[in-house]
Design a protein around this motif. Structure first.
Motif, PDB file in Angstrom:
ATOM      1  N   LEU A  14       0.997  -1.437  -0.303  1.00  0.00           N
ATOM      2  CA  LEU A  14      -0.385  -0.160  -0.340  1.00  0.00           C
ATOM      3  C   LEU A  14       0.676   1.259   0.031  1.00  0.00           C
ATOM      4  O   LEU A  14       0.756   2.531  -0.674  1.00  0.00           O
ATOM      5  CB  LEU A  14      -1.261   0.083   0.796  1.00  0.00           C
ATOM      6  N   GLU A  74       1.601   1.707  -3.401  1.00  0.00           N
ATOM      7  CA  GLU A  74       0.684   2.599  -4.943  1.00  0.00           C
ATOM      8  C   GLU A  74       0.593   3.889  -4.118  1.00  0.00           C
ATOM      9  O   GLU A  74       0.455   4.639  -5.036  1.00  0.00           O
ATOM     10  CB  GLU A  74      -0.455   1.802  -3.820  1.00  0.00           C
ATOM     11  N   CYS A  75       0.813   4.491  -2.930  1.00  0.00           N
ATOM     12  CA  CYS A  75       0.600   5.302  -2.723  1.00  0.00           C
ATOM     13  C   CYS A  75       1.333   6.657  -2.385  1.00  0.00           C
ATOM     14  O   CYS A  75       1.370   7.655  -3.403  1.00  0.00           O
ATOM     15  CB  CYS A  75       0.232   6.123  -0.912  1.00  0.00           C
ATOM     16  N   SER A  94       0.978   7.236  -6.504  1.00  0.00           N
ATOM     17  CA  SER A  94       0.028   8.158  -6.852  1.00  0.00           C
ATOM     18  C   SER A  94      -0.385   9.344  -5.680  1.00  0.00           C
ATOM     19  O   SER A  94      -1.241  10.429  -6.069  1.00  0.00           O
ATOM     20  CB  SER A  94      -1.343   7.146  -6.323  1.00  0.00           C
ATOM     21  N   ASP A 100      -0.691   9.680  -2.579  1.00  0.00           N
ATOM     22  CA  ASP A 100      -1.487   9.988  -2.326  1.00  0.00           C
ATOM     23  C   ASP A 100      -0.525   9.725  -0.565  1.00  0.00           C
ATOM     24  O   ASP A 100       0.285   9.401   0.083  1.00  0.00           O
ATOM     25  CB  ASP A 100      -2.254   8.549  -2.223  1.00  0.00           C
ATOM     26  N   ASP A 101      -1.274  10.693   0.388  1.00  0.00           N
ATOM     27  CA  ASP A 101      -0.658  10.713   1.827  1.00  0.00           C
ATOM     28  C   ASP A 101      -0.996   9.694   2.556  1.00  0.00           C
ATOM     29  O   ASP A 101      -0.040  10.183   3.987  1.00  0.00           O
ATOM     30  CB  ASP A 101      -0.799  12.116   1.802  1.00  0.00           C
ATOM     31  N   GLY A 102      -1.848   8.915   2.590  1.00  0.00           N
ATOM     32  CA  GLY A 102      -1.607   7.436   3.062  1.00  0.00           C
ATOM     33  C   GLY A 102      -2.490   7.794   4.428  1.00  0.00           C
ATOM     34  O   GLY A 102      -3.005   6.804   5.344  1.00  0.00           O
ATOM     35  N   PHE A 105      -6.199   5.555   4.447  1.00  0.00           N
ATOM     36  CA  PHE A 105      -6.188   3.215   4.817  1.00  0.00           C
ATOM     37  C   PHE A 105      -6.048   3.844   6.012  1.00  0.00           C
ATOM     38  O   PHE A 105      -4.422   4.580   6.707  1.00  0.00           O
ATOM     39  CB  PHE A 105      -4.574   3.607   3.744  1.00  0.00           C
ATOM     40  N   HIS A 125     -10.222   1.302   2.931  1.00  0.00           N
ATOM     41  CA  HIS A 125      -9.938   2.215   2.165  1.00  0.00           C
ATOM     42  C   HIS A 125     -11.102   3.457   2.687  1.00  0.00           C
ATOM     43  O   HIS A 125     -12.117   2.934   2.316  1.00  0.00           O
ATOM     44  CB  HIS A 125     -10.034   1.826   0.177  1.00  0.00           C
ATOM     45  N   THR A 181      -2.995   4.197  10.953  1.00  0.00           N
ATOM     46  CA  THR A 181      -3.633   5.008   9.120  1.00  0.00           C
ATOM     47  C   THR A 181      -2.045   4.426   8.586  1.00  0.00           C
ATOM     48  O   THR A 181      -0.861   4.659   9.779  1.00  0.00           O
ATOM     49  CB  THR A 181      -3.593   5.957   8.734  1.00  0.00           C
ATOM     50  N   LEU A 225       4.880   9.724   4.094  1.00  0.00           N
ATOM     51  CA  LEU A 225       4.026   9.957   3.586  1.00  0.00           C
ATOM     52  C   LEU A 225       3.908  11.101   2.877  1.00  0.00           C
ATOM     53  O   LEU A 225       2.662  11.460   2.231  1.00  0.00           O
ATOM     54  CB  LEU A 225       2.801   8.903   2.745  1.00  0.00           C
TER      55      LEU A 225
END
Length: 284
Positions: free
Chosen positions: A47, A50-51, A54, A56-58, A61, A78, A190, A209
């Motif tokens: 994960l 993936e973040c 992309s 994404d700040d996580g 999740f 998610h 998270t 992240l």
């Protein structure tokens, strides 16, 4: 997730008692489970990559172990759905009991209006094959996943999180740091929180992240004038390169120690790498 009182309201007293029994059994059985720890480690690093890819700040999740539900070993929440995983590290496994848990979890999700997927994760390929072949018709939506320990792609995957500190020692130590963070956070946190804690344990080798820290223009001007000196910021870690040498400032950007460092830079702008290096070490 829901509380026991909410479960009883939605599904009745019998459902509440069933979840309570599972929770008592799970709390006892999962202690020291190497398989569950390895699966958590795999999902965290997968994960995280993936973040990172992309941006994404996580923070949206959430990972959770031993939750108050029927398929309860490991959950990934998610932003738009949840994945409920039951982990089985056995030489053989049938659908007896497991099928009813899956049906109860599906009813649980529908009653609570949760968008969720259910998966059974097993450690043996032949067990996965037999479960898939004998899966009850009404559980066609339940996935059977084969996950074997150790996580074979770990070094390649964690390398993306460690870069540019991807060494054999860092890869080895990262397993311990990530799992320590997972346990320290009560196995319910998270993704952003897990990586932040793991980064602290690893002295910044494991990246977080967080968005990249922005240097003030005056600081950039001073650093850009250093001969043969290159630098970049990874989240809040300041990484520098000098011929045949790579390192990092031993505290994160934006902290009180970093602010003290910036003040020293401005008061005594370094003229070469050695003077810069001395300034980084001149902290309480």
């Amino acid at each position: 997730m829901l509380t026991l009182d909410q479960i009883e309201t939605l599904l009745g007293a019998e459902a509440r008692q069933a979840v309570e029994r599972k929770r008592r059994g799970g709390d006892s059985a999962d202690k020291g489970s190497a398989y569950e720890r390895e699966y958590a480690l795999a999902r965290i690093v997968q994960l995280a990559v993936e973040c990172l890819l992309s941006a994404d700040d996580g923070t949206e999740f959430r990972l959770q172990a031993q939750a108050l539900c029927f398929i309860d070993d490991f959950l990934v929440h998610h932003p738009d759905r949840s994945i409920f995983s039951q982990l089985k590290d056995k030489q053989s496994q049938s659908w007896a009991g497991l099928a009813d848990d899956c049906r109860s979890q599906r009813a649980f999700n529908e009653a609570a209006r949760l968008e969720g997927a259910i998966e059974i994760v097993v450690s043996k390929a032949d067990v996965a094959t037999r479960l898939a072949e004998s899966r009850p018709d009404d559980l066609a939506d339940v996935d059977v996943v084969h996950f074997e320990t150790p996580f074979r792609d770990y070094d390649e995957t964690i390398g993306k999180i460690l870069e540019p500190f991807d060494t054999s020692n860092a890869r080895r130590d990262s397993r311990r740091h990530i799992l320590a963070a997972w346990e320290d956070l009560g196995r319910n946190a998270t993704l952003a929180q897990i990586l932040q804690r793991a980064s602290e344990f690893s002295s910044g080798a494991i990246r977080t992240l967080e968005p990249e820290f922005l240097l003030r223009e005056g600081i950039r001007i001073i650093l850009d004038q250093l001969p043969d000196f290159n630098y970049r910021i990874r989240s809040r870690t300041f990484i520098y390169d000098f011929p045949d040498l790579r390192g990092r400032v031993p505290y994160q950007c934006g902290t009180e120690r970093w602010n003290d460092f910036e003040n020293r830079l401005q008061l005594s702008p370094p003229s070469d790498f050695l003077e810069f290096f001395v300034l980084t070490k001149d902290t309480p």
